[in-house]
Design a protein around this motif. Sequence first.
Motif, PDB file in Angstrom:
ATOM      1  N   PRO A   1      83.232  41.903  -7.003  1.00 50.23           N
ATOM      2  CA  PRO A   1      82.066  41.571  -6.184  1.00 50.23           C
ATOM      3  C   PRO A   1      80.805  41.415  -7.035  1.00 50.23           C
ATOM      4  O   PRO A   1      80.007  40.517  -6.810  1.00 50.23           O
ATOM      5  CB  PRO A   1      81.937  42.787  -5.264  1.00 50.23           C
ATOM      6  CG  PRO A   1      83.320  43.351  -5.185  1.00 50.23           C
ATOM      7  CD  PRO A   1      83.944  43.095  -6.508  1.00 50.23           C
TER       8      PRO A   1
ATOM      9  N   LEU B   1      80.934  38.080  -8.689  1.00 49.74           N
ATOM     10  CA  LEU B   1      80.665  37.033  -7.695  1.00 49.74           C
ATOM     11  C   LEU B   1      79.172  36.902  -7.431  1.00 49.74           C
ATOM     12  O   LEU B   1      78.651  35.793  -7.314  1.00 49.74           O
ATOM     13  CB  LEU B   1      81.373  37.371  -6.376  1.00 49.74           C
ATOM     14  CG  LEU B   1      82.792  36.868  -6.211  1.00 49.74           C
ATOM     15  CD1 LEU B   1      83.411  37.433  -4.957  1.00 49.74           C
ATOM     16  CD2 LEU B   1      82.809  35.343  -6.164  1.00 49.74           C
ATOM     17  N   GLN B   2      78.509  38.034  -7.353  1.00 46.83           N
ATOM     18  CA  GLN B   2      77.088  37.999  -7.044  1.00 46.83           C
ATOM     19  C   GLN B   2      76.236  37.510  -8.210  1.00 46.83           C
ATOM     20  O   GLN B   2      75.067  37.190  -8.029  1.00 46.83           O
ATOM     21  CB  GLN B   2      76.621  39.376  -6.562  1.00 46.83           C
ATOM     22  CG  GLN B   2      77.380  39.795  -5.313  1.00 46.83           C
ATOM     23  CD  GLN B   2      76.730  40.934  -4.555  1.00 46.83           C
ATOM     24  OE1 GLN B   2      75.637  40.823  -4.044  1.00 46.83           O
ATOM     25  NE2 GLN B   2      77.436  42.052  -4.488  1.00 46.83           N
TER      26      GLN B   2
ATOM     27  N   PRO C   1      75.552  32.913  -8.315  1.00 43.13           N
ATOM     28  CA  PRO C   1      74.396  32.094  -7.928  1.00 43.13           C
ATOM     29  C   PRO C   1      73.308  32.066  -9.007  1.00 43.13           C
ATOM     30  O   PRO C   1      72.627  31.060  -9.163  1.00 43.13           O
ATOM     31  CB  PRO C   1      73.887  32.785  -6.666  1.00 43.13           C
ATOM     32  CG  PRO C   1      75.095  33.460  -6.103  1.00 43.13           C
ATOM     33  CD  PRO C   1      75.870  33.920  -7.290  1.00 43.13           C
ATOM     34  N   TYR C   2      73.170  33.159  -9.758  1.00 39.66           N
ATOM     35  CA  TYR C   2      72.176  33.177 -10.828  1.00 39.66           C
ATOM     36  C   TYR C   2      72.597  32.246 -11.962  1.00 39.66           C
ATOM     37  O   TYR C   2      71.792  31.486 -12.492  1.00 39.66           O
ATOM     38  CB  TYR C   2      71.970  34.596 -11.362  1.00 39.66           C
ATOM     39  CG  TYR C   2      71.234  35.490 -10.398  1.00 39.66           C
ATOM     40  CD1 TYR C   2      69.853  35.438 -10.291  1.00 39.66           C
ATOM     41  CD2 TYR C   2      71.933  36.370  -9.572  1.00 39.66           C
ATOM     42  CE1 TYR C   2      69.177  36.242  -9.400  1.00 39.66           C
ATOM     43  CE2 TYR C   2      71.261  37.176  -8.672  1.00 39.66           C
ATOM     44  CZ  TYR C   2      69.888  37.107  -8.593  1.00 39.66           C
ATOM     45  OH  TYR C   2      69.225  37.906  -7.686  1.00 39.66           O
TER      46      TYR C   2
ATOM     47  N   GLN D   1      72.057  28.636 -10.817  1.00 42.31           N
ATOM     48  CA  GLN D   1      70.663  28.212 -10.890  1.00 42.31           C
ATOM     49  C   GLN D   1      70.302  27.826 -12.321  1.00 42.31           C
ATOM     50  O   GLN D   1      69.727  26.780 -12.572  1.00 42.31           O
ATOM     51  CB  GLN D   1      69.779  29.347 -10.369  1.00 42.31           C
ATOM     52  CG  GLN D   1      68.298  29.051 -10.320  1.00 42.31           C
ATOM     53  CD  GLN D   1      67.646  29.266 -11.681  1.00 42.31           C
ATOM     54  OE1 GLN D   1      68.062  30.124 -12.444  1.00 42.31           O
ATOM     55  NE2 GLN D   1      66.628  28.459 -11.986  1.00 42.31           N
TER      56      GLN D   1
ATOM     57  N   ILE E   1      84.368  28.052  -6.248  1.00 40.69           N
ATOM     58  CA  ILE E   1      84.711  29.434  -5.933  1.00 40.69           C
ATOM     59  C   ILE E   1      83.835  29.986  -4.823  1.00 40.69           C
ATOM     60  O   ILE E   1      84.278  30.751  -3.983  1.00 40.69           O
ATOM     61  CB  ILE E   1      84.613  30.306  -7.200  1.00 40.69           C
ATOM     62  CG1 ILE E   1      85.840  30.052  -8.079  1.00 40.69           C
ATOM     63  CG2 ILE E   1      84.493  31.782  -6.859  1.00 40.69           C
ATOM     64  CD1 ILE E   1      85.826  30.757  -9.393  1.00 40.69           C
ATOM     65  N   LEU E   2      82.576  29.580  -4.819  1.00 39.68           N
ATOM     66  CA  LEU E   2      81.643  30.061  -3.798  1.00 39.68           C
ATOM     67  C   LEU E   2      81.749  29.254  -2.507  1.00 39.68           C
ATOM     68  O   LEU E   2      81.086  29.570  -1.525  1.00 39.68           O
ATOM     69  CB  LEU E   2      80.211  30.016  -4.321  1.00 39.68           C
ATOM     70  CG  LEU E   2      79.929  30.870  -5.557  1.00 39.68           C
ATOM     71  CD1 LEU E   2      78.460  30.812  -5.928  1.00 39.68           C
ATOM     72  CD2 LEU E   2      80.338  32.317  -5.324  1.00 39.68           C
TER      73      LEU E   2
ATOM     74  N   TYR F   1      74.079  26.377   0.456  1.00 38.13           N
ATOM     75  CA  TYR F   1      75.134  27.333   0.124  1.00 38.13           C
ATOM     76  C   TYR F   1      76.374  27.111   0.981  1.00 38.13           C
ATOM     77  O   TYR F   1      77.280  27.936   0.998  1.00 38.13           O
ATOM     78  CB  TYR F   1      74.647  28.760   0.315  1.00 38.13           C
ATOM     79  CG  TYR F   1      73.360  29.079  -0.386  1.00 38.13           C
ATOM     80  CD1 TYR F   1      73.127  28.626  -1.692  1.00 38.13           C
ATOM     81  CD2 TYR F   1      72.371  29.820   0.228  1.00 38.13           C
ATOM     82  CE1 TYR F   1      71.943  28.906  -2.340  1.00 38.13           C
ATOM     83  CE2 TYR F   1      71.180  30.113  -0.417  1.00 38.13           C
ATOM     84  CZ  TYR F   1      70.974  29.648  -1.697  1.00 38.13           C
ATOM     85  OH  TYR F   1      69.794  29.941  -2.330  1.00 38.13           O
TER      86      TYR F   1
ATOM     87  N   LYS G   1      79.953  41.971   5.437  1.00 40.07           N
ATOM     88  CA  LYS G   1      78.968  42.020   4.356  1.00 40.07           C
ATOM     89  C   LYS G   1      77.646  42.490   4.939  1.00 40.07           C
ATOM     90  O   LYS G   1      77.071  41.848   5.820  1.00 40.07           O
ATOM     91  CB  LYS G   1      78.815  40.626   3.741  1.00 40.07           C
ATOM     92  CG  LYS G   1      77.710  40.504   2.715  1.00 40.07           C
ATOM     93  CD  LYS G   1      78.008  41.302   1.460  1.00 40.07           C
ATOM     94  CE  LYS G   1      76.790  41.321   0.529  1.00 40.07           C
ATOM     95  NZ  LYS G   1      76.912  42.345  -0.528  1.00 40.07           N
TER      96      LYS G   1
ATOM     97  N   GLU H   1      73.773  43.173   4.886  1.00 45.94           N
ATOM     98  CA  GLU H   1      72.545  42.717   4.235  1.00 45.94           C
ATOM     99  C   GLU H   1      71.459  43.621   4.743  1.00 45.94           C
ATOM    100  O   GLU H   1      71.088  43.553   5.914  1.00 45.94           O
ATOM    101  CB  GLU H   1      72.261  41.264   4.622  1.00 45.94           C
ATOM    102  CG  GLU H   1      71.160  40.623   3.831  1.00 45.94           C
ATOM    103  CD  GLU H   1      71.644  40.176   2.468  1.00 45.94           C
ATOM    104  OE1 GLU H   1      72.837  39.829   2.337  1.00 45.94           O
ATOM    105  OE2 GLU H   1      70.836  40.188   1.521  1.00 45.94           O
TER     106      GLU H   1
ATOM    107  N   PRO I   1      66.706  32.893  -6.310  1.00 46.11           N
ATOM    108  CA  PRO I   1      67.934  33.223  -7.048  1.00 46.11           C
ATOM    109  C   PRO I   1      67.786  32.910  -8.530  1.00 46.11           C
ATOM    110  O   PRO I   1      68.517  32.121  -9.089  1.00 46.11           O
ATOM    111  CB  PRO I   1      68.982  32.321  -6.384  1.00 46.11           C
ATOM    112  CG  PRO I   1      68.220  31.175  -5.829  1.00 46.11           C
ATOM    113  CD  PRO I   1      66.820  31.646  -5.560  1.00 46.11           C
TER     114      PRO I   1
ATOM    115  N   ALA J   1      73.741  35.321  -3.162  1.00 39.54           N
ATOM    116  CA  ALA J   1      74.693  36.245  -3.754  1.00 39.54           C
ATOM    117  C   ALA J   1      75.533  36.934  -2.681  1.00 39.54           C
ATOM    118  O   ALA J   1      76.743  37.094  -2.831  1.00 39.54           O
ATOM    119  CB  ALA J   1      73.968  37.282  -4.610  1.00 39.54           C
TER     120      ALA J   1
ATOM    121  N   SER K   1      81.706  34.049   1.365  1.00 38.85           N
ATOM    122  CA  SER K   1      82.388  32.762   1.259  1.00 38.85           C
ATOM    123  C   SER K   1      83.675  32.888   0.480  1.00 38.85           C
ATOM    124  O   SER K   1      84.706  32.346   0.854  1.00 38.85           O
ATOM    125  CB  SER K   1      81.493  31.736   0.552  1.00 38.85           C
ATOM    126  OG  SER K   1      80.305  31.546   1.246  1.00 38.85           O
ATOM    127  N   ASN K   2      83.583  33.632  -0.603  1.00 36.83           N
ATOM    128  CA  ASN K   2      84.754  33.791  -1.448  1.00 36.83           C
ATOM    129  C   ASN K   2      85.913  34.398  -0.676  1.00 36.83           C
ATOM    130  O   ASN K   2      87.070  34.005  -0.855  1.00 36.83           O
ATOM    131  CB  ASN K   2      84.411  34.651  -2.664  1.00 36.83           C
ATOM    132  CG  ASN K   2      85.575  34.765  -3.627  1.00 36.83           C
ATOM    133  OD1 ASN K   2      86.254  35.779  -3.678  1.00 36.83           O
ATOM    134  ND2 ASN K   2      85.841  33.694  -4.367  1.00 36.83           N
TER     135      ASN K   2
END
Lengths: 217, 217
Positions: A6, A9-10, A13-14, A17, A76-77, A106, A189, A191, B177, B195, B201-202
Amino acid sequence: MVVLSPQALQRMPYYLQYLKSLSACGTAVIAAPAVAEAMRLNEVQVRKDFAAVSPSKGKPKTGFVVTELIANMEGILGYHNTKDAVLVGAGSLGKALLSYRGFQSYGLRILAAFDVDERIVGTQIENKPVFSVNKLGELCERLRVQIGIIAVPDREAQRVCDALVQSGIRAVWNFAPVHLTAPKDIFIKNENMAASLAVLSNYLEAGAAGVTEESKP
Amino acid sequence: MVVLSPQALQRMPYYLQYLKSLSACGTAVIAAPAVAEAMRLNEVQVRKDFAAVSPSKGKPKTGFVVTELIANMEGILGYHNTKDAVLVGAGSLGKALLSYRGFQSYGLRILAAFDVDERIVGTQIENKPVFSVNKLGELCERLRVQIGIIAVPDREAQRVCDALVQSGIRAVWNFAPVHLTAPKDIFIKNENMAASLAVLSNYLEAGAAGVTEESKP
DNA sequence: TAGATTGTTAATCGATTAACAATC
DNA sequence: TAGATTGTTAATCGATTAACAATC
């Protein structure tokens, strides 16, 4: 191609970018250490992350093809195939989420919102219809919606979660600061802005109180 | 009273929510195992978390006083003394954050927003004034604002961060991000919806592709 | 007292980081 | 070839979980 943690995965996105900004500047190939340097990450971590998403290996001495990395990460995302979602709770936070346009890049599309408040049922927010929660099950089942976003007050959250699960949803994005219980095959998930703020506030509080390593007895 | 790990800190809002619901039902004392059971957490973890925030110890056989736990946690999270923040970037996401009313119960007050868009500078969003970014430094210094919230497009984020640091901010809540670089004593908390969505999504992608433990070669 | 629950010390687990041989 | 960078195996680190004595 390895299973990503995890945490890894997170980080994607960084990376994305940064890689996109590189690509925009015309950089075709990049080495992991250069990315690590720029993003202030550990070199090995970047190497492992890149290796994990790359079916074709990186080349020693040169590195990885930027466009391939981008495509692999986006794959993957799941940014390429849009996933439909419904949002439950069109209050302050719900409205905020409905009006945020960033999600579409996204691969997330919010189809509709649901609420109990009769005054807003039947209206539109940002071109998204607001339905009565009674209609939740029907719409989710008919459109085979896979993602449910929970933005209702704490005490409603579990009930809404149950309803979503009942309606065939497979993943829940929960914005209520509540622990939700659901069957094992439902992905949840959380948030939690409060949780994020907790870390931030604590830093300020600790600083204000003069609690540092040195001040310990 | 021990130093809490970031993970532990982020569990606090969940405990708080649950403890408050208990308190509302008239429960005066609660044992860690009961909380663990209800929140599906490990018993030892709850015990350690509770011990970490409790100057007065819990009593064997009975447990902890609910109101004390609540007060201690709220204290550590700084919910009691309001902290002022400014928000930079009043676009889709920025507006969403401005209009979210939940922050005030976490001790966060957004004083004003800043943007470069002349069309919205001078207007109000949710009773919060929108100023030109040129005024950022002046206002932050004058009001000794400690928290800066970044909700600008990726490419502006670092510049805004620099400006915030320059203005005496001590903590940054970054919704872009992007990896931000700042002096060590500036606390940066990244809030990345992308993220979070990545993990979600994954899961759906993996499921769709039939990638399960069983299907591995 | 007996027993549940606490606080604490030790073991486990997973992720990050270091070390190093393989490769272009 | 020489050297930078890769992939991989081993060491470290931090958090979670287990074990157990102390306590009301």
